[in-house]
Design a protein around this motif. Sequence first.
Motif, PDB file in Angstrom:
ATOM      1  N   ASN A 127       0.827  -1.211   0.000  1.00  0.00           N
ATOM      2  CA  ASN A 127       0.000   0.000   0.000  1.00  0.00           C
ATOM      3  C   ASN A 127       0.861   1.260   0.000  1.00  0.00           C
ATOM      4  N   GLY A 128       1.995   1.212  -0.710  1.00  0.00           N
ATOM      5  CA  GLY A 128       2.872   2.361  -0.822  1.00  0.00           C
ATOM      6  C   GLY A 128       3.893   2.515   0.287  1.00  0.00           C
ATOM      7  N   ASP A 174      -4.960  -5.251   0.619  1.00  0.00           N
ATOM      8  CA  ASP A 174      -3.553  -4.895   0.521  1.00  0.00           C
ATOM      9  C   ASP A 174      -3.060  -5.066  -0.914  1.00  0.00           C
ATOM     10  N   GLU A 175      -2.093  -4.250  -1.290  1.00  0.00           N
ATOM     11  CA  GLU A 175      -1.420  -4.365  -2.586  1.00  0.00           C
ATOM     12  C   GLU A 175       0.073  -4.538  -2.316  1.00  0.00           C
ATOM     13  N   MET A 176       0.594  -5.713  -2.636  1.00  0.00           N
ATOM     14  CA  MET A 176       2.001  -6.025  -2.390  1.00  0.00           C
ATOM     15  C   MET A 176       2.827  -5.802  -3.649  1.00  0.00           C
ATOM     16  N   GLU A 177       4.046  -5.287  -3.467  1.00  0.00           N
ATOM     17  CA  GLU A 177       4.965  -5.085  -4.585  1.00  0.00           C
ATOM     18  C   GLU A 177       6.372  -5.512  -4.168  1.00  0.00           C
ATOM     19  N   LEU A 214      15.055  -6.834 -12.388  1.00  0.00           N
ATOM     20  CA  LEU A 214      14.087  -7.925 -12.530  1.00  0.00           C
ATOM     21  C   LEU A 214      12.654  -7.439 -12.564  1.00  0.00           C
ATOM     22  N   GLY A 215      12.435  -6.151 -12.355  1.00  0.00           N
ATOM     23  CA  GLY A 215      11.086  -5.611 -12.413  1.00  0.00           C
ATOM     24  C   GLY A 215      10.379  -5.621 -11.074  1.00  0.00           C
ATOM     25  N   THR A 216       9.086  -5.377 -11.122  1.00  0.00           N
ATOM     26  CA  THR A 216       8.243  -5.317  -9.926  1.00  0.00           C
ATOM     27  C   THR A 216       7.112  -6.331 -10.046  1.00  0.00           C
ATOM     28  N   LEU A 217       6.986  -7.155  -9.034  1.00  0.00           N
ATOM     29  CA  LEU A 217       5.929  -8.165  -8.942  1.00  0.00           C
ATOM     30  C   LEU A 217       4.823  -7.606  -8.057  1.00  0.00           C
ATOM     31  N   LYS A 218       3.655  -7.372  -8.653  1.00  0.00           N
ATOM     32  CA  LYS A 218       2.535  -6.777  -7.916  1.00  0.00           C
ATOM     33  C   LYS A 218       1.421  -7.805  -7.748  1.00  0.00           C
TER      34      LYS A 218
END
Length: 286
Positions: A209-210, A266-269, A275-279
Amino acid sequence: MRLVTFCIPGAPAQAGVVTPEQRVFSLEPAGFADTLSVIRGGWTARAAIDAYLRQANPSASIALESAVLLAPVPKPPKVICVGLNYRDHAEESKMEIPSTPTIFSKFSSAITGPGAPVILPTNSEKPDYEAEFAVVIGKGGRHIPAAYWHRHVYGYMCLNDVSARDFQMATSQWLMGKTFDTFAPTGPWLTTADEIEDPHNLDISMTINGEVLQKSNTSNLIFGVPQLVEYLSSVFTLEPGDIISTGTPGGVGFARKPPRWLKPGDEMEVTIDGLGTLKNPVVAEG
């Protein structure tokens, strides 16, 4: 190369490559039905893919935002996890710094992809998050010397080792708390090893969540990739497509005061350099 498993609405899943222009080319015309066949094909497959991409018409690709990305390796032969592999996480867990790698596993049914919901089980009250750097095996083998590790690694990706702490800590064996369905998000793609200069110097973080809740670097691993490849292969054969998840740094939910458990909404990152971002969103089991 960034290797993906993707689909478009109404079509089956297929292997693909994401270009620097953020386009996705299917690898079916190159003769590859899935990412495991690409991985098993090694450098021969890579050469065939490079040749195909050089002559492929751009119109054969789709925009990355139009593709639904799935787990890069949807059904890995094995999902091998390393516990307590960052000193700060071992300390916050109130456990001794390991002198031998702590190994557990997840079943392949736990694997899910980027953007897919992580489903919180109704029978757990303590769901937790763990940002992890994952290694995917290319060339298999047994009794692999640490000095030859790079010959056996195909690439790297983000993984979230979601954990039900009440199930995990109920016994001395952690597996049941680690392998609920959807508890192993991976992605957004598999980055081939030649794209990463040093896998032991990558920033890794978890944001929910940021809010940044975990932040470290793979230089802090207690056991690096060479040691893990050697140790694991001394016991069993590593196979193409096997995933080795190398452990999580400090900052997990159960060690916080008060504990920070995952909750619906919830938003997980998970973000790792190169390798980028896994959301992944979090939802309640319905």
